[in-house]
Design a protein around this motif. Sequence first.
Motif, PDB file in Angstrom:
ATOM      1  N   LEU A  52       1.866  -0.378 -16.379  1.00  0.00           N
ATOM      2  CA  LEU A  52       1.026   0.737 -16.060  1.00  0.00           C
ATOM      3  C   LEU A  52       0.264   0.775 -14.837  1.00  0.00           C
ATOM      4  CD1 LEU A  52      -0.510   0.746 -19.610  1.00  0.00           C
ATOM      5  CD2 LEU A  52       1.281   1.953 -18.873  1.00  0.00           C
ATOM      6  N   ILE A  53       0.374   2.043 -14.086  1.00  0.00           N
ATOM      7  CA  ILE A  53      -0.467   2.571 -12.835  1.00  0.00           C
ATOM      8  C   ILE A  53      -1.143   3.692 -13.148  1.00  0.00           C
ATOM      9  CG2 ILE A  53      -0.280   2.741 -10.427  1.00  0.00           C
ATOM     10  CD1 ILE A  53       2.226   1.224 -10.421  1.00  0.00           C
ATOM     11  N   PHE A  54      -2.411   3.459 -13.014  1.00  0.00           N
ATOM     12  CA  PHE A  54      -3.620   4.381 -13.516  1.00  0.00           C
ATOM     13  C   PHE A  54      -3.812   5.099 -12.078  1.00  0.00           C
ATOM     14  CE2 PHE A  54      -3.608   1.693 -16.810  1.00  0.00           C
ATOM     15  CZ  PHE A  54      -3.966   2.457 -17.958  1.00  0.00           C
ATOM     16  N   GLY A  80      -1.669  -8.022 -22.270  1.00  0.00           N
ATOM     17  CA  GLY A  80      -0.418  -8.567 -22.079  1.00  0.00           C
ATOM     18  C   GLY A  80       0.360  -7.475 -21.239  1.00  0.00           C
ATOM     19  N   VAL A  81      -0.218  -6.217 -21.016  1.00  0.00           N
ATOM     20  CA  VAL A  81       0.600  -5.321 -20.180  1.00  0.00           C
ATOM     21  C   VAL A  81      -0.072  -5.210 -18.808  1.00  0.00           C
ATOM     22  CG1 VAL A  81       1.250  -2.878 -19.776  1.00  0.00           C
ATOM     23  CG2 VAL A  81       0.846  -3.994 -22.044  1.00  0.00           C
ATOM     24  N   GLU A  82       0.766  -5.466 -17.719  1.00  0.00           N
ATOM     25  CA  GLU A  82       0.398  -5.603 -16.402  1.00  0.00           C
ATOM     26  C   GLU A  82      -0.199  -4.022 -16.122  1.00  0.00           C
ATOM     27  OE1 GLU A  82       1.663  -6.252 -11.749  1.00  0.00           O
ATOM     28  OE2 GLU A  82       2.969  -6.878 -13.347  1.00  0.00           O
ATOM     29  N   CYS A  83      -1.526  -4.053 -15.558  1.00  0.00           N
ATOM     30  CA  CYS A  83      -1.993  -2.735 -15.223  1.00  0.00           C
ATOM     31  C   CYS A  83      -2.682  -3.016 -13.928  1.00  0.00           C
ATOM     32  CB  CYS A  83      -3.392  -2.335 -15.969  1.00  0.00           C
ATOM     33  SG  CYS A  83      -2.640  -2.277 -18.016  1.00  0.00           S
ATOM     34  N   THR A  84      -2.420  -1.733 -12.996  1.00  0.00           N
ATOM     35  CA  THR A  84      -2.687  -1.564 -11.648  1.00  0.00           C
ATOM     36  C   THR A  84      -3.744  -0.373 -11.637  1.00  0.00           C
ATOM     37  OG1 THR A  84      -0.789  -2.470 -10.715  1.00  0.00           O
ATOM     38  CG2 THR A  84      -2.418  -1.229  -9.300  1.00  0.00           C
ATOM     39  N   PHE A  85      -4.836  -0.537 -11.124  1.00  0.00           N
ATOM     40  CA  PHE A  85      -5.957   0.637 -11.230  1.00  0.00           C
ATOM     41  C   PHE A  85      -6.301   1.083 -10.014  1.00  0.00           C
ATOM     42  CE2 PHE A  85      -6.863  -2.083 -14.954  1.00  0.00           C
ATOM     43  CZ  PHE A  85      -6.786  -1.134 -16.002  1.00  0.00           C
ATOM     44  N   LEU A  86      -5.990   2.425  -9.442  1.00  0.00           N
ATOM     45  CA  LEU A  86      -6.094   2.982  -8.323  1.00  0.00           C
ATOM     46  C   LEU A  86      -7.443   3.731  -8.269  1.00  0.00           C
ATOM     47  CD1 LEU A  86      -2.530   4.213  -7.501  1.00  0.00           C
ATOM     48  CD2 LEU A  86      -3.644   1.925  -7.097  1.00  0.00           C
ATOM     49  N   SER A 157      -6.624   1.425  -3.202  1.00  0.00           N
ATOM     50  CA  SER A 157      -6.181   2.531  -2.609  1.00  0.00           C
ATOM     51  C   SER A 157      -4.871   3.322  -2.855  1.00  0.00           C
ATOM     52  CB  SER A 157      -6.525   2.612  -1.121  1.00  0.00           C
ATOM     53  OG  SER A 157      -7.959   2.367  -0.893  1.00  0.00           O
ATOM     54  N   PHE A 158      -3.993   2.514  -2.973  1.00  0.00           N
ATOM     55  CA  PHE A 158      -2.716   2.679  -3.373  1.00  0.00           C
ATOM     56  C   PHE A 158      -1.809   1.535  -3.692  1.00  0.00           C
ATOM     57  CE2 PHE A 158      -2.349   1.763   1.237  1.00  0.00           C
ATOM     58  CZ  PHE A 158      -1.156   1.081   1.392  1.00  0.00           C
ATOM     59  N   THR A 159      -0.601   1.710  -4.142  1.00  0.00           N
ATOM     60  CA  THR A 159       0.529   0.668  -4.343  1.00  0.00           C
ATOM     61  C   THR A 159       1.524   1.082  -4.399  1.00  0.00           C
ATOM     62  OG1 THR A 159       0.856  -1.319  -5.968  1.00  0.00           O
ATOM     63  CG2 THR A 159       0.337   0.965  -7.032  1.00  0.00           C
ATOM     64  N   ILE A 160       2.877   0.088  -4.205  1.00  0.00           N
ATOM     65  CA  ILE A 160       4.230   0.686  -3.813  1.00  0.00           C
ATOM     66  C   ILE A 160       5.049  -0.223  -4.792  1.00  0.00           C
ATOM     67  CG2 ILE A 160       6.066   0.593  -2.132  1.00  0.00           C
ATOM     68  CD1 ILE A 160       3.954   1.023  -0.052  1.00  0.00           C
ATOM     69  N   ARG A 161       5.629   0.411  -5.324  1.00  0.00           N
ATOM     70  CA  ARG A 161       7.116  -0.141  -6.339  1.00  0.00           C
ATOM     71  C   ARG A 161       8.240   0.322  -5.839  1.00  0.00           C
ATOM     72  NH1 ARG A 161       2.792  -2.132  -7.014  1.00  0.00           N
ATOM     73  NH2 ARG A 161       1.826  -2.757  -9.345  1.00  0.00           N
ATOM     74  N   GLY A 162       9.282  -0.492  -5.231  1.00  0.00           N
ATOM     75  CA  GLY A 162      10.474  -0.002  -4.796  1.00  0.00           C
ATOM     76  C   GLY A 162      10.221   0.949  -3.667  1.00  0.00           C
ATOM     77  N   ASP A 163      10.937   2.116  -3.686  1.00  0.00           N
ATOM     78  CA  ASP A 163      10.371   3.158  -2.527  1.00  0.00           C
ATOM     79  C   ASP A 163       9.501   4.319  -3.010  1.00  0.00           C
ATOM     80  OD1 ASP A 163      11.853   1.952  -0.626  1.00  0.00           O
ATOM     81  OD2 ASP A 163      13.716   3.199  -1.260  1.00  0.00           O
ATOM     82  N   TYR A 164       8.814   3.639  -4.175  1.00  0.00           N
ATOM     83  CA  TYR A 164       7.837   4.934  -4.779  1.00  0.00           C
ATOM     84  C   TYR A 164       6.411   4.469  -4.415  1.00  0.00           C
ATOM     85  CZ  TYR A 164      11.315   7.278  -7.478  1.00  0.00           C
ATOM     86  OH  TYR A 164      12.295   7.767  -7.837  1.00  0.00           O
ATOM     87  N   MET A 165       5.663   5.274  -3.672  1.00  0.00           N
ATOM     88  CA  MET A 165       4.083   5.184  -3.626  1.00  0.00           C
ATOM     89  C   MET A 165       3.196   5.562  -4.618  1.00  0.00           C
ATOM     90  SD  MET A 165       2.288   5.888  -0.154  1.00  0.00           S
ATOM     91  CE  MET A 165       0.402   5.579   0.454  1.00  0.00           C
ATOM     92  N   VAL A 203       6.024   9.831  -3.430  1.00  0.00           N
ATOM     93  CA  VAL A 203       4.670   9.734  -3.538  1.00  0.00           C
ATOM     94  C   VAL A 203       4.469  10.281  -4.886  1.00  0.00           C
ATOM     95  CG1 VAL A 203       2.122  10.385  -2.942  1.00  0.00           C
ATOM     96  CG2 VAL A 203       4.127   9.903  -1.248  1.00  0.00           C
ATOM     97  N   VAL A 204       3.776   9.201  -5.652  1.00  0.00           N
ATOM     98  CA  VAL A 204       3.508   9.666  -7.023  1.00  0.00           C
ATOM     99  C   VAL A 204       1.914   9.908  -7.038  1.00  0.00           C
ATOM    100  CG1 VAL A 204       3.370   9.010  -9.732  1.00  0.00           C
ATOM    101  CG2 VAL A 204       5.320   8.246  -8.102  1.00  0.00           C
ATOM    102  N   HIS A 205       1.140  10.905  -7.453  1.00  0.00           N
ATOM    103  CA  HIS A 205       0.088  11.185  -7.506  1.00  0.00           C
ATOM    104  C   HIS A 205      -0.618  12.286  -8.401  1.00  0.00           C
ATOM    105  CE1 HIS A 205       0.549  15.611  -6.518  1.00  0.00           C
ATOM    106  NE2 HIS A 205       1.593  15.091  -6.006  1.00  0.00           N
ATOM    107  N   GLY A 206      -1.942  11.996  -8.461  1.00  0.00           N
ATOM    108  CA  GLY A 206      -2.792  13.204  -9.338  1.00  0.00           C
ATOM    109  C   GLY A 206      -3.701  13.934  -8.520  1.00  0.00           C
TER     110      GLY A 206
END
Length: 248
Positions: A52-54, A80-86, A157-165, A203-206
């Motif tokens: 999960l990436i918030f 048990g779930v890896e979470c990243t909080f932006l 501030s941000f995180t990257i997975r593959g070619d997705y920011m 770019v994945v954003h809110g």
Amino acid sequence: MRSIIDLFRRTRVYEPPSRTVYAIGDIHGRKDLLERLIETIKHHAGRTDYELIFLGDYVDRGPDSAGVVDYLIHSEALQGVECTFLKGNHEATLLDFLDNPEVGASWSTYGGFETLLSYGVQDIGLSKDEARWATTSERFREQLPPAHLDFYQALESFTIRGDYMFVHAGIDPSKPLSEQTDAEFLWIRDAFLSDTRQYDYRVVHGHTPQSEPSQDKRRIGVDTGAYQTGVLTAAAISAAGVEFISTR
């Protein structure tokens, strides 16, 4: 004539994350929707490996900002779930208020009032009286659980997975990533949204609410205005593509 580089950027295929990522949009104090969305994601993922990436903006505007953060820190549903909080611009303003109470007058107009109430800070002055806001800031610091302060201060501030920011607001298309700051990551809107160039990352954003989640070759937007619409959305991103999941 377009160069080979221009052609490459125009037809680029972005490498997906190595496992399914669920990117969750702006929660804004809607703990009720968050709880339902997490359960929906768990059902959707099944036995698939996922994280999960918030995307930030956990607080302000909705009724239970403190409850949202407490859930993110302590909920068994996330164990048990890896979470990243932006970090979102609303968390940045909350932290700023602790050190610079004078921002309280403006913060209160776009959600800070509701956040303070959720932490039990009563008798909030809505005037521009700096002395009164200084008192409110002191009360807020007293009421803020240490675990919550640690949470806010540790946001990325941000995180990257593959070619997705993954980032709260977006990026400035005119600047290399190495030169960008939280001014872009947390606050940018028109210069990012209206640009037509493809970037090194999708770019994945809110940050910018819309009636429905959206995607194009450059970006994926998942803020569906949860505090007002009652719809909280996540984007499931995997080798199979992008699928939107909401709490409708």
